[in-house]
Design a protein around this motif. Sequence first.
Motif, PDB file in Angstrom:
ATOM      1  N   THR A 213      38.538  37.614  74.766  1.00  0.00           N
ATOM      2  CA  THR A 213      38.867  36.597  73.775  1.00  0.00           C
ATOM      3  C   THR A 213      37.763  35.545  73.753  1.00  0.00           C
ATOM      4  O   THR A 213      37.182  35.230  74.799  1.00  0.00           O
ATOM      5  CB  THR A 213      40.239  35.948  74.071  1.00  0.00           C
ATOM      6  OG1 THR A 213      40.564  35.028  73.032  1.00  0.00           O
ATOM      7  CG2 THR A 213      40.235  35.218  75.392  1.00  0.00           C
ATOM      8  N   MET A 214      37.449  35.037  72.548  1.00  0.00           N
ATOM      9  CA  MET A 214      36.404  34.046  72.385  1.00  0.00           C
ATOM     10  C   MET A 214      36.844  32.941  71.444  1.00  0.00           C
ATOM     11  O   MET A 214      37.623  33.193  70.513  1.00  0.00           O
ATOM     12  CB  MET A 214      35.126  34.686  71.818  1.00  0.00           C
ATOM     13  CG  MET A 214      34.423  35.643  72.753  1.00  0.00           C
ATOM     14  SD  MET A 214      32.677  35.840  72.307  1.00  0.00           S
ATOM     15  CE  MET A 214      32.072  34.196  72.710  1.00  0.00           C
ATOM     16  N   HIS A 215      36.338  31.740  71.695  1.00  0.00           N
ATOM     17  CA  HIS A 215      36.562  30.599  70.806  1.00  0.00           C
ATOM     18  C   HIS A 215      35.244  29.830  70.722  1.00  0.00           C
ATOM     19  O   HIS A 215      34.612  29.555  71.745  1.00  0.00           O
ATOM     20  CB  HIS A 215      37.681  29.702  71.328  1.00  0.00           C
ATOM     21  CG  HIS A 215      38.973  30.421  71.524  1.00  0.00           C
ATOM     22  ND1 HIS A 215      39.766  30.801  70.482  1.00  0.00           N
ATOM     23  CD2 HIS A 215      39.592  30.856  72.660  1.00  0.00           C
ATOM     24  CE1 HIS A 215      40.833  31.431  70.938  1.00  0.00           C
ATOM     25  NE2 HIS A 215      40.749  31.481  72.262  1.00  0.00           N
ATOM     26  N   ILE A 216      34.835  29.474  69.487  1.00  0.00           N
ATOM     27  CA  ILE A 216      33.541  28.840  69.283  1.00  0.00           C
ATOM     28  C   ILE A 216      33.677  27.650  68.343  1.00  0.00           C
ATOM     29  O   ILE A 216      34.274  27.767  67.264  1.00  0.00           O
ATOM     30  CB  ILE A 216      32.521  29.839  68.687  1.00  0.00           C
ATOM     31  CG1 ILE A 216      32.333  31.028  69.641  1.00  0.00           C
ATOM     32  CG2 ILE A 216      31.185  29.151  68.420  1.00  0.00           C
ATOM     33  CD1 ILE A 216      31.577  32.180  69.019  1.00  0.00           C
ATOM     34  N   THR A 217      33.139  26.508  68.760  1.00  0.00           N
ATOM     35  CA  THR A 217      32.986  25.345  67.886  1.00  0.00           C
ATOM     36  C   THR A 217      31.497  25.035  67.860  1.00  0.00           C
ATOM     37  O   THR A 217      30.920  24.635  68.873  1.00  0.00           O
ATOM     38  CB  THR A 217      33.768  24.126  68.403  1.00  0.00           C
ATOM     39  OG1 THR A 217      33.368  23.846  69.760  1.00  0.00           O
ATOM     40  CG2 THR A 217      35.260  24.396  68.385  1.00  0.00           C
ATOM     41  N   PRO A 218      30.824  25.248  66.713  1.00  0.00           N
ATOM     42  CA  PRO A 218      29.359  25.236  66.675  1.00  0.00           C
ATOM     43  C   PRO A 218      28.685  23.906  66.367  1.00  0.00           C
ATOM     44  O   PRO A 218      27.455  23.847  66.319  1.00  0.00           O
ATOM     45  CB  PRO A 218      29.067  26.233  65.555  1.00  0.00           C
ATOM     46  CG  PRO A 218      30.198  26.025  64.589  1.00  0.00           C
ATOM     47  CD  PRO A 218      31.395  25.703  65.441  1.00  0.00           C
ATOM     48  N   GLU A 219      29.443  22.829  66.138  1.00  0.00           N
ATOM     49  CA  GLU A 219      28.826  21.574  65.719  1.00  0.00           C
ATOM     50  C   GLU A 219      27.772  21.111  66.728  1.00  0.00           C
ATOM     51  O   GLU A 219      28.064  20.965  67.921  1.00  0.00           O
ATOM     52  CB  GLU A 219      29.877  20.476  65.551  1.00  0.00           C
ATOM     53  CG  GLU A 219      30.833  20.718  64.408  1.00  0.00           C
ATOM     54  CD  GLU A 219      32.090  21.447  64.844  1.00  0.00           C
ATOM     55  OE1 GLU A 219      33.109  21.333  64.168  1.00  0.00           O
ATOM     56  OE2 GLU A 219      32.037  22.147  65.890  1.00  0.00           O
ATOM     57  N   GLU A 220      26.554  20.864  66.229  1.00  0.00           N
ATOM     58  CA  GLU A 220      25.459  20.438  67.094  1.00  0.00           C
ATOM     59  C   GLU A 220      25.779  19.086  67.731  1.00  0.00           C
ATOM     60  O   GLU A 220      26.275  18.179  67.093  1.00  0.00           O
ATOM     61  CB  GLU A 220      24.163  20.343  66.282  1.00  0.00           C
ATOM     62  CG  GLU A 220      22.930  20.092  67.133  1.00  0.00           C
ATOM     63  CD  GLU A 220      21.650  20.118  66.331  1.00  0.00           C
ATOM     64  OE1 GLU A 220      20.579  19.883  66.920  1.00  0.00           O
ATOM     65  OE2 GLU A 220      21.720  20.367  65.101  1.00  0.00           O
ATOM     66  N   GLY A 221      25.502  18.990  69.006  1.00  0.00           N
ATOM     67  CA  GLY A 221      25.802  17.775  69.746  1.00  0.00           C
ATOM     68  C   GLY A 221      27.063  17.899  70.570  1.00  0.00           C
ATOM     69  O   GLY A 221      27.238  17.183  71.561  1.00  0.00           O
ATOM     70  N   SER A 222      27.961  18.787  70.158  1.00  0.00           N
ATOM     71  CA  SER A 222      29.197  19.012  70.917  1.00  0.00           C
ATOM     72  C   SER A 222      29.618  20.471  70.825  1.00  0.00           C
ATOM     73  O   SER A 222      30.797  20.783  70.848  1.00  0.00           O
ATOM     74  CB  SER A 222      30.323  18.110  70.394  1.00  0.00           C
ATOM     75  OG  SER A 222      30.574  18.378  69.016  1.00  0.00           O
ATOM     76  N   SER A 223      28.637  21.370  70.723  1.00  0.00           N
ATOM     77  CA  SER A 223      28.950  22.783  70.543  1.00  0.00           C
ATOM     78  C   SER A 223      29.523  23.388  71.827  1.00  0.00           C
ATOM     79  O   SER A 223      29.195  22.963  72.941  1.00  0.00           O
ATOM     80  CB  SER A 223      27.702  23.547  70.108  1.00  0.00           C
ATOM     81  OG  SER A 223      26.665  23.414  71.063  1.00  0.00           O
ATOM     82  N   TYR A 224      30.357  24.394  71.625  1.00  0.00           N
ATOM     83  CA  TYR A 224      31.077  24.989  72.754  1.00  0.00           C
ATOM     84  C   TYR A 224      31.445  26.424  72.414  1.00  0.00           C
ATOM     85  O   TYR A 224      31.771  26.750  71.262  1.00  0.00           O
ATOM     86  CB  TYR A 224      32.342  24.179  73.039  1.00  0.00           C
ATOM     87  CG  TYR A 224      33.296  24.816  74.032  1.00  0.00           C
ATOM     88  CD1 TYR A 224      33.079  24.697  75.400  1.00  0.00           C
ATOM     89  CD2 TYR A 224      34.425  25.526  73.603  1.00  0.00           C
ATOM     90  CE1 TYR A 224      33.946  25.271  76.317  1.00  0.00           C
ATOM     91  CE2 TYR A 224      35.298  26.093  74.514  1.00  0.00           C
ATOM     92  CZ  TYR A 224      35.059  25.967  75.870  1.00  0.00           C
ATOM     93  OH  TYR A 224      35.914  26.537  76.767  1.00  0.00           O
ATOM     94  N   ALA A 225      31.367  27.295  73.402  1.00  0.00           N
ATOM     95  CA  ALA A 225      31.809  28.675  73.235  1.00  0.00           C
ATOM     96  C   ALA A 225      32.434  29.139  74.540  1.00  0.00           C
ATOM     97  O   ALA A 225      31.929  28.825  75.631  1.00  0.00           O
ATOM     98  CB  ALA A 225      30.642  29.581  72.852  1.00  0.00           C
ATOM     99  N   SER A 226      33.537  29.864  74.436  1.00  0.00           N
ATOM    100  CA  SER A 226      34.190  30.377  75.635  1.00  0.00           C
ATOM    101  C   SER A 226      34.387  31.879  75.510  1.00  0.00           C
ATOM    102  O   SER A 226      34.596  32.411  74.412  1.00  0.00           O
ATOM    103  CB  SER A 226      35.541  29.695  75.860  1.00  0.00           C
ATOM    104  OG  SER A 226      36.457  30.043  74.826  1.00  0.00           O
ATOM    105  N   PHE A 227      34.307  32.551  76.634  1.00  0.00           N
ATOM    106  CA  PHE A 227      34.513  33.998  76.703  1.00  0.00           C
ATOM    107  C   PHE A 227      35.419  34.282  77.886  1.00  0.00           C
ATOM    108  O   PHE A 227      35.161  33.817  78.998  1.00  0.00           O
ATOM    109  CB  PHE A 227      33.175  34.723  76.866  1.00  0.00           C
ATOM    110  CG  PHE A 227      33.300  36.213  77.035  1.00  0.00           C
ATOM    111  CD1 PHE A 227      33.300  37.058  75.933  1.00  0.00           C
ATOM    112  CD2 PHE A 227      33.419  36.774  78.301  1.00  0.00           C
ATOM    113  CE1 PHE A 227      33.422  38.429  76.090  1.00  0.00           C
ATOM    114  CE2 PHE A 227      33.527  38.149  78.474  1.00  0.00           C
ATOM    115  CZ  PHE A 227      33.537  38.978  77.361  1.00  0.00           C
ATOM    116  N   GLU A 228      36.479  35.051  77.650  1.00  0.00           N
ATOM    117  CA  GLU A 228      37.410  35.397  78.730  1.00  0.00           C
ATOM    118  C   GLU A 228      37.738  36.881  78.661  1.00  0.00           C
ATOM    119  O   GLU A 228      37.890  37.454  77.579  1.00  0.00           O
ATOM    120  CB  GLU A 228      38.694  34.582  78.614  1.00  0.00           C
ATOM    121  CG  GLU A 228      39.714  34.881  79.720  1.00  0.00           C
ATOM    122  CD  GLU A 228      40.988  34.075  79.559  1.00  0.00           C
ATOM    123  OE1 GLU A 228      42.079  34.687  79.458  1.00  0.00           O
ATOM    124  OE2 GLU A 228      40.885  32.831  79.521  1.00  0.00           O
TER     125      GLU A 228
END
Length: 240
Positions: free
Chosen positions: A104-119
Amino acid sequence: FVADKTVRSQMDLAMDNDRVLNIMMFDIDVDIGNLFYYHKYKKNAVDVGGEKAETEEEEVRRISFEQTRAAGIDALCPGALFDPRAFEPCGYSMNAILYKSYCTMHITPEEGSSYASFETNQKLASYTSLINNVVRTFKPRKFVMTLMADEGGLKEINKNGNPFMDQAGSSCKIIVPNVSTSNQGYGATSTETKKNIIYKRTNLASITVEDDCVCMMGNWTVEQDPRDETIRRSRGLTFA
């Protein structure tokens, strides 16, 4: 009160081992993050009769899979059944299933606070390749990784394939190839050079729950990043 007790099968203990790997990445590569903006993909097309060639649901599904392929996420779970979702104006989530394993993955791409998770709960003898592939895909500035496993699950992981077990060896560092394009001057052709991004583990912690379930957590930060050299060169002195 909350009861939290794992009841394990006595029929096949090897098949009932548990383990979950989670990689939480911060400040992902800008070019990768840009792939998860909805407006960068072709919107609902209109046919000759003025009617939409696809429904809104079909458009979302198409763009979701286009983002999955563009970022290389499909290669992280080969052979799995994917259910991705692209969001407007940006963002992405994905679930994938392969037999008894999930990703499962979740991604928030906004520059300056970008985040991605992989489980994932994949049962691997070595997690080295999987971790390297995930980090190589997103090239974050830093990431936090956790591994939860019972005693039986830990025994099935090779020491060199567990980034939490090697205290001072190669597992403390993760090396990711980075391809950069450079221009040698006015009128020169661009050339591609490969320089590695090196991540170093900065700390490690673990806790045991229910006698046989261990949760390990570590932080990795960039030790060497050729992208910083490119930024410094682009901000060099200029003359009017």
